[in-house]
Design a protein around this motif. Structure first.
Motif, mmCIF file in Angstrom:
data_model
loop_
_atom_site.group_PDB
_atom_site.id
_atom_site.type_symbol
_atom_site.label_atom_id
_atom_site.label_comp_id
_atom_site.label_asym_id
_atom_site.label_seq_id
_atom_site.Cartn_x
_atom_site.Cartn_y
_atom_site.Cartn_z
ATOM 1 N N ASP A 96 -8.871 6.386 -3.597
ATOM 2 C CA ASP A 96 -9.475 5.161 -4.104
ATOM 3 C C ASP A 96 -8.450 4.250 -4.767
ATOM 4 N N ILE A 97 -7.177 4.625 -4.741
ATOM 5 C CA ILE A 97 -6.105 3.762 -5.248
ATOM 6 C C ILE A 97 -5.569 2.930 -4.083
ATOM 7 N N ILE A 98 -5.562 1.598 -4.257
ATOM 8 C CA ILE A 98 -5.159 0.723 -3.163
ATOM 9 C C ILE A 98 -3.950 -0.115 -3.582
ATOM 10 N N ASN A 99 -3.235 -0.574 -2.576
ATOM 11 C CA ASN A 99 -2.038 -1.386 -2.756
ATOM 12 C C ASN A 99 -2.432 -2.834 -3.060
ATOM 13 N N CYS A 100 -1.880 -3.405 -4.142
ATOM 14 C CA CYS A 100 -2.204 -4.772 -4.550
ATOM 15 C C CYS A 100 -1.324 -5.825 -3.891
ATOM 16 N N GLY A 101 -0.290 -5.412 -3.161
ATOM 17 C CA GLY A 101 0.599 -6.394 -2.558
ATOM 18 C C GLY A 101 1.548 -7.044 -3.544
ATOM 19 N N ILE A 102 1.802 -6.374 -4.667
ATOM 20 C CA ILE A 102 2.727 -6.849 -5.700
ATOM 21 C C ILE A 102 3.685 -5.705 -6.004
ATOM 22 N N TYR A 103 4.990 -5.975 -5.888
ATOM 23 C CA TYR A 103 5.976 -4.896 -5.976
ATOM 24 C C TYR A 103 7.132 -5.295 -6.894
ATOM 25 N N LEU A 104 7.865 -4.261 -7.348
ATOM 26 C CA LEU A 104 9.135 -4.444 -8.043
ATOM 27 C C LEU A 104 10.158 -3.534 -7.367
ATOM 28 N N PHE A 105 11.181 -4.136 -6.790
ATOM 29 C CA PHE A 105 12.170 -3.395 -6.018
ATOM 30 C C PHE A 105 13.517 -3.415 -6.735
ATOM 31 N N SER A 106 14.223 -2.296 -6.662
ATOM 32 C CA SER A 106 15.628 -2.260 -7.034
ATOM 33 C C SER A 106 16.470 -2.743 -5.862
ATOM 34 N N PRO A 107 17.723 -3.162 -6.106
ATOM 35 C CA PRO A 107 18.579 -3.551 -4.978
ATOM 36 C C PRO A 107 18.706 -2.451 -3.924
ATOM 37 N N GLU A 108 18.601 -1.178 -4.361
ATOM 38 C CA GLU A 108 18.720 -0.066 -3.407
ATOM 39 C C GLU A 108 17.558 -0.038 -2.413
ATOM 40 N N ALA A 109 16.480 -0.755 -2.697
ATOM 41 C CA ALA A 109 15.334 -0.754 -1.797
ATOM 42 C C ALA A 109 15.652 -1.405 -0.460
ATOM 43 N N LEU A 110 16.702 -2.204 -0.396
ATOM 44 C CA LEU A 110 17.052 -2.854 0.865
ATOM 45 C C LEU A 110 17.727 -1.899 1.843
ATOM 46 N N LYS A 111 18.207 -0.753 1.380
ATOM 47 C CA LYS A 111 18.844 0.208 2.297
ATOM 48 C C LYS A 111 17.844 0.795 3.294
ATOM 49 N N PRO A 112 16.658 1.237 2.878
ATOM 50 C CA PRO A 112 15.682 1.691 3.879
ATOM 51 C C PRO A 112 15.285 0.590 4.859
ATOM 52 N N LEU A 113 15.263 -0.680 4.415
ATOM 53 C CA LEU A 113 14.977 -1.772 5.335
ATOM 54 C C LEU A 113 16.076 -1.908 6.369
ATOM 55 N N ARG A 114 17.310 -1.677 5.960
ATOM 56 C CA ARG A 114 18.425 -1.707 6.912
ATOM 57 C C ARG A 114 18.278 -0.584 7.938
ATOM 58 N N ASP A 115 17.849 0.587 7.496
ATOM 59 C CA ASP A 115 17.659 1.700 8.430
ATOM 60 C C ASP A 115 16.583 1.373 9.459
ATOM 61 N N VAL A 116 15.489 0.747 9.011
ATOM 62 C CA VAL A 116 14.431 0.355 9.945
ATOM 63 C C VAL A 116 14.948 -0.677 10.927
ATOM 64 N N GLY A 158 -6.697 -4.833 -14.372
ATOM 65 C CA GLY A 158 -6.913 -6.267 -14.486
ATOM 66 C C GLY A 158 -7.568 -6.834 -13.238
ATOM 67 N N ILE A 159 -7.740 -8.159 -13.227
ATOM 68 C CA ILE A 159 -8.386 -8.797 -12.087
ATOM 69 C C ILE A 159 -7.463 -8.711 -10.876
ATOM 70 N N TRP A 160 -8.071 -8.573 -9.708
ATOM 71 C CA TRP A 160 -7.301 -8.564 -8.461
ATOM 72 C C TRP A 160 -8.260 -8.791 -7.294
ATOM 73 N N SER A 161 -7.820 -9.607 -6.356
ATOM 74 C CA SER A 161 -8.595 -9.826 -5.138
ATOM 75 C C SER A 161 -7.675 -10.407 -4.079
ATOM 76 N N GLN A 162 -7.958 -10.110 -2.835
ATOM 77 C CA GLN A 162 -7.252 -10.756 -1.743
ATOM 78 C C GLN A 162 -7.861 -12.129 -1.476
ATOM 79 N N LEU A 221 5.144 0.024 -6.867
ATOM 80 C CA LEU A 221 3.995 -0.696 -6.310
ATOM 81 C C LEU A 221 2.943 -0.891 -7.388
ATOM 82 N N LEU A 222 2.280 -2.025 -7.379
ATOM 83 C CA LEU A 222 1.126 -2.227 -8.251
ATOM 84 C C LEU A 222 -0.113 -1.754 -7.512
#
Length: 473
Positions: A177-197, A243-247, A139-140
């Motif tokens: 105070d660390i927040i999620n930027c909504g920018i991610y890097l996933f490995s192919p294995e990341a889809l397995k937890p999505l399958r479980d959900v 760096g710069i970031w905003s929603q 996660l960024l």
């Protein structure tokens, strides 16, 4: 081999972006002169090994979206495809539903970017961190102050390993105070937890007398269903950026994002920024831009002129504090950091004064003596002579009459707090409309010599008088 997925949402989202989202899908709204998601695509195209960019959402593939995809493919020489969801599937459901398209060609990893964020997109740095220590989810993250962090997904990390130990989406009390930027890097294995959900949703939602797939099983929320559940299990890590970031959730935040991107153009796309030309409009900024090969003689024969010297080396230029701007060069010859974008088809009168932070769209007409500051003027709009537009968005095909003033109130982050972010904008407080930027919808007509202050004008309205703190329906 790498891929990128941009989550563009659907028409049921972006309600805070109205009335601007009535005319074009929110991801195609121009920010700093180009569609919002073009900034994402540009960043992805610069990553070595990028093979394909996929857009996932619930929008109908209408003509503007189709034309944008065709233009993007030609400009970046990359396949850019749109995958339409059969129903709104949340931030993770589309990834699982289109898993075969994402994994086609066996990519090493794939980026996932939310369309409604403004960032400098440090994707190469994320890729380096991923290759040093491979995990399913990266996660960024960035920082926010204690109060504003409650409006975002909050991350508790191990400061040594950067593992995500705890994740809470929009907590009710301070977590981190660390927040999620909504920018991610996933490995192919990341889809397995999505399958479980997905399978868990299917089991929870099925009724005994209704066989088959439950329609809501495909809805997966990355933040709540995956990140919160897997935090602390050694699968999710965070890469911090300063760096710069905003929603970009509202029109006011789009104007702020335009300012951030225009300032970045100094380094990334200087050709997009307007500059002083003889007989052209005046570009106002806050500081002088570097001027190559200029030399200030000790005793100039004609005070007030800079002299060009091709032999002068860049390192021998005078320091900024040694130059007294405004006393030795004609105004029209100075290059200023106005951070102004002007579409090539726009017509701007020479006496207009633009900037800082102005974006002028295709086919716009700007008349004599117009003053534009901190504003976006969209395709086909007309600003007649001596109008003043400040902190506003002028909609497609709208007209502002002579000597009229259109002004809003910015809701920018606190400049004295480096961790401050855009506040979640609310239109009303205690039954009153809060001051905010002024928005003119599509084909609005403003008469001459009136004031439109802190107001929202819905499309196709023809006003006859001044308005202050109003929503004109």
């Amino acid at each position: 081999m790498l891929k990128a997925v941009i989550l563009i949402g659907g028409p049921q989202k972006g309600t805070r972006f109205r009335p601007l989202s009535f005319e074009v899908p929110k991801p195609l709204f121009p920010v700093a002169g180009v569609p919002m998601i073009q900034h994402h695509i540009e960043a992805c195209a610069q990553v070595p090994g990028m093979q394909e960019i996929l857009l996932i959402g619930f929008y109908q593939p209408d003509e503007p979206l189709t034309q944008f995809l065709e233009a993007a493919q030609q400009e970046f020489n990359l396949p850019v495809r749109y995958l339409q969801e059969f129903a709104p599937l949340g931030t993770g459901g589309g990834l699982y539903h289109f898993r075969d398209q994402i994994l086609a060609g066996s990519p090493e990893a794939f980026f996932v970017l939310n369309a409604d964020v403004c960032s400098d997109f440090p994707l190469s740095a994320m890729l380096e961190a991923h290759r040093r220590q491979r995990h399913p989810f990266l996660l960024l993250g960035t920082t926010a102050n204690r109060t504003q962090s409650l409006n975002y997904g909050c991350i508790v990390e191990n400061p040594q390993t950067h593992e995500v130990l705890h994740y809470v989406e929009k907590p009710s009390t301070f977590i981190s105070d660390i927040i999620n930027c909504g920018i991610y890097l996933f490995s192919p294995e990341a889809l397995k937890p999505l399958r479980d959900v997905f399978q868990r949703n299917q089991q929870d939602g099925q009724l005994e007398d209704s066989p088959g797939l439950w329609p809501g099983a495909g809805t997966i929320r990355l933040e709540q269903d995956v990140f919160s559940a897997l935090a602390g299990q050694g699968q999710i890590y965070v890469h911090l950026t300063d760096g710069i970031w905003s929603q970009i959730k509202s029109a006011g935040s789009a104007l702020y994002a335009s300012r951030l991107y225009l300032s970045r153009y100094q380094d990334t796309h200087p050709e997009r920024l307007a500059k002083h030309t003889p007989g052209g409009p005046r570009i106002r900024g806050t500081q002088p831009a570097p001027i190559p090969n200029l030399w200030l003689p000790p005793q100039p024969s004609e005070p007030g002129f800079l002299i060009s010297s091709p032999e002068l080396k860049p390192q021998s230029l005078p320091l900024p504090d040694q130059i007294r701007f405004g006393i030795f060069a004609p105004r029209a010859s100075l290059l200023l950091l106005g951070n102004v974008y002007i579409h090539p088809t726009a017509k701007v009168a020479p006496s207009a004064v633009l900037g800082p932070n102005v974006s002028i769209g295709k086919g716009v007409t700007v008349g004599e003596g117009v003053r534009l500051r901190e504003s976006i003027v969209l395709h086909g709009a007309t600003l007649q002579e001596h109008t003043c537009v400040l902190h506003s968005i002028v909609g497609w095909g709208s007209t502002v009459g002579r000597w009229a003033r259109v002004e809003g109130t910015p809701n920018d982050p606190n400049p004295n707090d480096p961790r401050a972010r855009m506040d979640s904008e609310s239109l009303f407080k205690d039954g009153k409309l809060l001051p905010a930027i002024t928005i003119l919808g599509c084909r609005v007509r403003i008469p001459a010599e009136v004031l439109i202050l802190n107001s929202i004008v819905l499309p196709h309205k023809e006003l006859s008088r001044s308005f202050t703190n109003q929503i004109i329906l």
